[in-house]
Design a protein around this motif. Structure first.
Motif, PDB file in Angstrom:
ATOM      1  N   HIS A   1      10.340 -13.119   8.893  1.00  0.00           N
ATOM      2  CA  HIS A   1      11.034 -11.891   9.288  1.00  0.00           C
ATOM      3  C   HIS A   1      10.973 -11.653  10.790  1.00  0.00           C
ATOM      4  O   HIS A   1      11.413 -10.624  11.276  1.00  0.00           O
ATOM      5  N   GLU A   2      10.449 -12.613  11.545  1.00  0.00           N
ATOM      6  CA  GLU A   2      10.268 -12.468  12.983  1.00  0.00           C
ATOM      7  C   GLU A   2      11.533 -12.863  13.738  1.00  0.00           C
ATOM      8  O   GLU A   2      11.553 -13.860  14.445  1.00  0.00           O
ATOM      9  N   ALA A   3      12.571 -12.078  13.579  1.00  0.00           N
ATOM     10  CA  ALA A   3      13.825 -12.350  14.288  1.00  0.00           C
ATOM     11  C   ALA A   3      14.499 -11.019  14.590  1.00  0.00           C
ATOM     12  O   ALA A   3      14.351 -10.050  13.843  1.00  0.00           O
ATOM     13  N   ARG A   4      15.227 -11.003  15.670  1.00  0.00           N
ATOM     14  CA  ARG A   4      15.915  -9.771  16.064  1.00  0.00           C
ATOM     15  C   ARG A   4      17.044  -9.434  15.090  1.00  0.00           C
ATOM     16  O   ARG A   4      17.266  -8.274  14.760  1.00  0.00           O
ATOM     17  N   TYR A   5      17.744 -10.469  14.627  1.00  0.00           N
ATOM     18  CA  TYR A   5      18.856 -10.285  13.697  1.00  0.00           C
ATOM     19  C   TYR A   5      18.617 -11.104  12.438  1.00  0.00           C
ATOM     20  O   TYR A   5      18.031 -12.183  12.497  1.00  0.00           O
ATOM     21  N   ASP A   6      19.111 -10.609  11.316  1.00  0.00           N
ATOM     22  CA  ASP A   6      18.956 -11.296  10.036  1.00  0.00           C
ATOM     23  C   ASP A   6      19.455 -12.738  10.106  1.00  0.00           C
ATOM     24  O   ASP A   6      18.824 -13.649   9.596  1.00  0.00           O
ATOM     25  N   ARG A   7      20.572 -12.962  10.771  1.00  0.00           N
ATOM     26  CA  ARG A   7      21.172 -14.304  10.830  1.00  0.00           C
ATOM     27  C   ARG A   7      20.297 -15.305  11.588  1.00  0.00           C
ATOM     28  O   ARG A   7      20.494 -16.506  11.475  1.00  0.00           O
ATOM     29  N   GLU A   8      19.300 -14.824  12.344  1.00  0.00           N
ATOM     30  CA  GLU A   8      18.446 -15.697  13.156  1.00  0.00           C
ATOM     31  C   GLU A   8      17.108 -16.034  12.501  1.00  0.00           C
ATOM     32  O   GLU A   8      16.298 -16.750  13.085  1.00  0.00           O
ATOM     33  N   ARG A   9      16.857 -15.519  11.294  1.00  0.00           N
ATOM     34  CA  ARG A   9      15.581 -15.775  10.633  1.00  0.00           C
ATOM     35  C   ARG A   9      15.427 -17.263  10.313  1.00  0.00           C
ATOM     36  O   ARG A   9      16.342 -17.896   9.822  1.00  0.00           O
ATOM     37  N   SER A  10      14.248 -17.793  10.589  1.00  0.00           N
ATOM     38  CA  SER A  10      13.951 -19.217  10.386  1.00  0.00           C
ATOM     39  C   SER A  10      13.118 -19.443   9.133  1.00  0.00           C
ATOM     40  O   SER A  10      12.390 -18.556   8.692  1.00  0.00           O
ATOM     41  N   LEU A  11      13.188 -20.657   8.615  1.00  0.00           N
ATOM     42  CA  LEU A  11      12.365 -21.020   7.464  1.00  0.00           C
ATOM     43  C   LEU A  11      10.889 -21.002   7.840  1.00  0.00           C
ATOM     44  O   LEU A  11      10.517 -21.363   8.957  1.00  0.00           O
ATOM     45  N   THR A  12      10.083 -20.623   6.877  1.00  0.00           N
ATOM     46  CA  THR A  12       8.631 -20.717   7.030  1.00  0.00           C
ATOM     47  C   THR A  12       8.207 -22.131   6.643  1.00  0.00           C
ATOM     48  O   THR A  12       9.000 -22.924   6.125  1.00  0.00           O
ATOM     49  N   GLU A  13       6.957 -22.435   6.855  1.00  0.00           N
ATOM     50  CA  GLU A  13       6.414 -23.721   6.425  1.00  0.00           C
ATOM     51  C   GLU A  13       6.597 -23.885   4.912  1.00  0.00           C
ATOM     52  O   GLU A  13       6.980 -24.958   4.430  1.00  0.00           O
TER      53      GLU A  13
END
Length: 156
Positions: free
Chosen positions: A13-25
């Motif tokens: 959830h560490e992203a400014r915008y929803d579209r930028e959220r990255s996969l976790t390990e």
């Protein structure tokens, strides 16, 4: 045609915008598990359609490392979480026809994937998709059926 609908892997959830959220390990790990499970079934995708969101793109990158390169892959803005499910389903079917694809992989999001299943298989309630899970819809002419749904948690 066999249509494989996959939800992206777990994302942080560490992203400014929803579209930028990255996969976790964990998201990468579960996606790899699901990819290996799919690969063991012998499926080869001729067409892959992916949401432009980062977590979906990363999911496709992981999946693609387990499979031969498809004939065609496309990023579609119509596969974002709030997209119109009827339009998304029609678009996926149109691309499958255009590229004469028998095995199509779609990587997208909830709630869109659940509603797409309802669009494709009349009378079925929208199923929930856990992260990295896949559902397979078999489409023959005007008849379609949800054949199975698999979660990464059940194969790990």
């Amino acid at each position: 045609m066999q249509l494989y609908l996959m939800r992206h892997g777990e994302a942080g959830h560490e992203a400014r915008y929803d579209r930028e959220r990255s996969l976790t390990e964990t998201g990468f790990h579960h996606t790899a598990l699901m990819s290996e499970w799919l690969k063991s079934s012998g499926v080869k995708f001729q067409l892959v359609l992916v949401s432009p969101y980062v977590r979906a793109q990363q999911t496709w990158q992981e999946v693609s490392s387990h499979f031969p390169t498809p004939r065609k892959s496309k990023v579609l803005d119509e596969l974002v979480p709030a997209a119109d499910p009827e339009m998304a389903a029609r678009l996926v079917l149109a691309y499958a026809e255009q590229y004469q694809a028998e095995n199509v992989l779609v990587i997208s999001h909830m709630p869109l994937l659940g509603y797409m299943v309802s669009e494709l298989v009349p009378g079925i309630e929208p199923p929930l998709f856990a992260t990295s899970s896949v559902a397979m819809v078999d489409i023959i002419g005007h008849h379609s059926e949800l054949m199975w749904q698999q979660t990464a948690h059940s194969i790990s």
